[in-house]
Design a protein around this motif. Sequence first.
Motif, PDB file in Angstrom:
ATOM      1  N   THR A 175      -5.168  10.253  -0.729  1.00 31.66           N
ATOM      2  CA  THR A 175      -4.314   9.349  -1.503  1.00 31.66           C
ATOM      3  C   THR A 175      -4.352   9.706  -2.980  1.00 31.66           C
ATOM      4  N   ASP A 176      -3.178   9.905  -3.560  1.00 34.79           N
ATOM      5  CA  ASP A 176      -3.088  10.280  -4.973  1.00 34.79           C
ATOM      6  C   ASP A 176      -3.417   9.094  -5.876  1.00 34.79           C
ATOM      7  N   TYR A 199       0.805  -1.213   0.000  1.00 32.80           N
ATOM      8  CA  TYR A 199       0.000   0.000   0.000  1.00 32.80           C
ATOM      9  C   TYR A 199       0.843   1.269   0.000  1.00 32.80           C
ATOM     10  N   THR A 200       2.088   1.193   0.507  1.00 27.72           N
ATOM     11  CA  THR A 200       2.911   2.404   0.558  1.00 27.72           C
ATOM     12  C   THR A 200       3.286   2.897  -0.830  1.00 27.72           C
ATOM     13  N   MET A 201       3.158   2.032  -1.831  1.00 28.84           N
ATOM     14  CA  MET A 201       3.394   2.477  -3.206  1.00 28.84           C
ATOM     15  C   MET A 201       2.387   3.558  -3.607  1.00 28.84           C
ATOM     16  N   TRP A 202       1.249   3.577  -2.932  1.00 32.17           N
ATOM     17  CA  TRP A 202       0.209   4.572  -3.212  1.00 32.17           C
ATOM     18  C   TRP A 202       0.225   5.713  -2.213  1.00 32.17           C
ATOM     19  N   PRO A 226      -4.778  -4.449   8.140  1.00 27.82           N
ATOM     20  CA  PRO A 226      -4.707  -3.271   9.009  1.00 27.82           C
ATOM     21  C   PRO A 226      -5.570  -2.129   8.478  1.00 27.82           C
ATOM     22  N   LEU A 227      -6.501  -1.688   9.281  1.00 24.48           N
ATOM     23  CA  LEU A 227      -7.422  -0.616   8.904  1.00 24.48           C
ATOM     24  C   LEU A 227      -7.682   0.297  10.089  1.00 24.48           C
ATOM     25  N   ASP A 258      -4.889   3.197   2.764  1.00 22.04           N
ATOM     26  CA  ASP A 258      -3.987   3.689   3.804  1.00 22.04           C
ATOM     27  C   ASP A 258      -4.486   3.210   5.176  1.00 22.04           C
ATOM     28  N   PRO A 259      -3.722   2.385   5.888  1.00 19.78           N
ATOM     29  CA  PRO A 259      -4.185   1.865   7.179  1.00 19.78           C
ATOM     30  C   PRO A 259      -4.222   2.916   8.280  1.00 19.78           C
TER      31      PRO A 259
END
Length: 613
Positions: A432-433, A269-272, A375-376, A419-420
Motif C-alpha cells: 500500500t502506497d 480504504y480504496t482511497m489508499w 473486513p480483514l 487493505d481487506p
Amino acid sequence: MKRLHTIIIAASLTSLMFTSCKKVVMKDDLGNFNTDQVFNDSTVAKLYVDYIYTQNQPSWFGNSGGYIGSGNGLTDESYSDNPQVKGTVTMNDVGDIGSSVTVTSTPYVKIRSLNTFIQNINAGTLETPVKKRFAAQAIFWRAYRYFELVKLYGGVPLVTVPLNAVGADAKAAANLPRSTTTQTFQQIINDLDTCVKYLPAKWPQNADYGRITKGAAAAFLGRVLVTWASPQWNPNSDQSRWQAAYDANSQAVSILSNNGFGLYKTWDYTMWTLEGSAGGSTPQNPEAVLVTEYNTSNDANGQNNNTYPTQTMPKSTGASGGSNQPTWELAQAFPMLDGKAPGSSSKYSYNVQTFYKNRDPRFNQTIAYNGCNWPLLGNANYRLWTYFYYTNAVGATASTKSTETSASNTGLYLRKGIDPSLTLATLPYAGTDWIEIRYAEVLLNLAESAAVLGKSTDVYTNLTALRKRAGIEAGTDGLYGLTANMSSTQMVNAVMYERQIELAFEGKRYWDLRRRKLLDATLNGKRRNAVVVLLNQTGTKTDYISGTRDASANTSIDNLYSTSFTVTTKVLDTYDINYQTTYYYFGIPTASLNNNANLQQTQGWGGSFNPLL
C-alpha cells in the motif's frame, strides 16, 4: 509491480548498485564510471534521480526520520509517553541538524548528494530541457529537506553547492552560520518556484507514476507558505504571507484539477489501495498528489515493502502489532452524521454508551471499535471484539480479562487504509502506497488561507466539498453541518477541525497544532484516555456471549451494547501534558555547537538566535 528504487550510490559516486522492483539485480561493475559518464548519460542520470527519491521520500504518517518521526504520539491522536508531552526535552534530544553541516549529519548528507547532482547535471552535456527536468526533481527534495529542518529550528545553515568533504580547509569552509528563518524559507520557496517552472504537469510513461509533477511541487509550495504564514512564524499576522499562501494554493488547485487530479469519489480504504498509473504520471486515484510507492515483494535491502498494515492490525488476527491505536479523544472529536460536533446536534444525540452511532462516516473508516464490522484478511464478515469480561465475582477482588490475546491499549484500532484483501502470507509484504499530499489537503490549505483573508466563498466551497464526499448530510441549508456566516476566526477554527478529522493519523496533527502555536493551549493540563467496554456481570464469570456475539451484532449492535456492555473510560497518561513554549523553536544540540563555532544557539535555549527573523 510498483517501483521503489533502492539504488545505493556512494556520495563520491565511485560505485553503483542497481535494483529492480522485484529483486536485487547485480549489473556489470560500474566502478569505472566517472562523473562525465554519469551526468552526460540520461539513463545513468535517471538512476541517480531514482536513488534521490529512495533517500528522501517519507514513509507512512509522513515520517522522514529524525526525532519527531510521524508525531502521532505527540498529540491527542494517540498515546505515547515521551519528553515533549512531559515537558522534559533538552537541547540534545532534537538532533536532526546533526553535529556537522557536511558529512556527519544525515539531513546534510542528503542535501550534499542533492547539491552534487544539481551541480553536475547542469554542467553536463544533456539537452537543456532534459537537464532542467532532472535538476528540478533534486531541487524539490532539497526544498523538502530544508523544510523539515526549518520546521524544527527556524533558520539553519544553507548549503546549495556541494562542499569539499575532507581536509582542514574544507572543514573551516563548512562551518557556516545559521541563515535567518526568513532566508531559509525563501530558499525553500525559490527552489519550489523552480520546480513548478520546469517540472512537467504530466510525465509521459506509466513507469513515471510517483515522480514529482508540477502540481505536486505547487501543492508542496502551498503547504510551505501556509506554514510560513501561520502564527508560529508569523506572530504579527502579516497578511501578505497569507495572500502568498492563498495564491500558491489556488495555483496548485488549478494545475492539479487541470491535469487529472481531484477528490477521490468515496472516503474509504480504496482511497489508499487504488494505486498506479491511469496513463503516464496521472494516477488512478486522483487524490494521490505526492506518493511514496511500495512493492509487494521484498529485496535484499528490505526497502520495497511497508509494515504499516501488520503493525496496525490487531495481534489477534495474526498481525505483528496493533501499535496504531486512536485515543478516546480522537474518537469523540468526529462529528455526527449531520456534521455537527457531538453534543451540539439537534438531530442526532450523542451518548457515550453508543459512541459509534450516527457519526460522520469517516469515523467508521478511521476507527475500529468493539463489535464493528471490519473486513480483514479476506473475511468480509469479520467483527472486532475488544471488550473485557469478569473472571470472578464482583467486589473488591473482581478481575477482568480481555477477549484479545493482546489487548488494545486504547480499546480502539486504526483502520484507515487497511487493505481487506491482504492475507496472513502477504501481510508482512504489503504494498500500500503512502500518500504524503492528498488533494484534500490542498483544498484545506487553500481554505485556511482564505479564512484568514476573509474569503468566505473559498472556505465554504472547499469544506462542503470534503464533507459531501465524506457522506455527511447536506442539511436544509446545504452547509453539511457548517455554521452560516462565520467570522474569520470561526472559519479558521472550522478548517482546523476539518483537518483533525479528514487527515487523522496522516502525520499532520502535530505540525498543525505546532505551526498555529496551539500545542500548549490544546493539550496542556490534560491526560489522554482510552475507552473500556466491559461485559455486564451475570455471575457466570465467563465470556458468556462469545458464541452468540457476531449474530447478535448482525441483528442489532445497538441492542447488544444496551443490554450486554457498560462503556467507561480510563486515563492513559500518568501526568498532565506539559508542552513548553520553547518547543516551538528547538535548540541546537551541544555536539553541533561544539563542531561548528559559527552556530548560534536559539533564544529560549541559552542563545541569541531569534527564530522569528
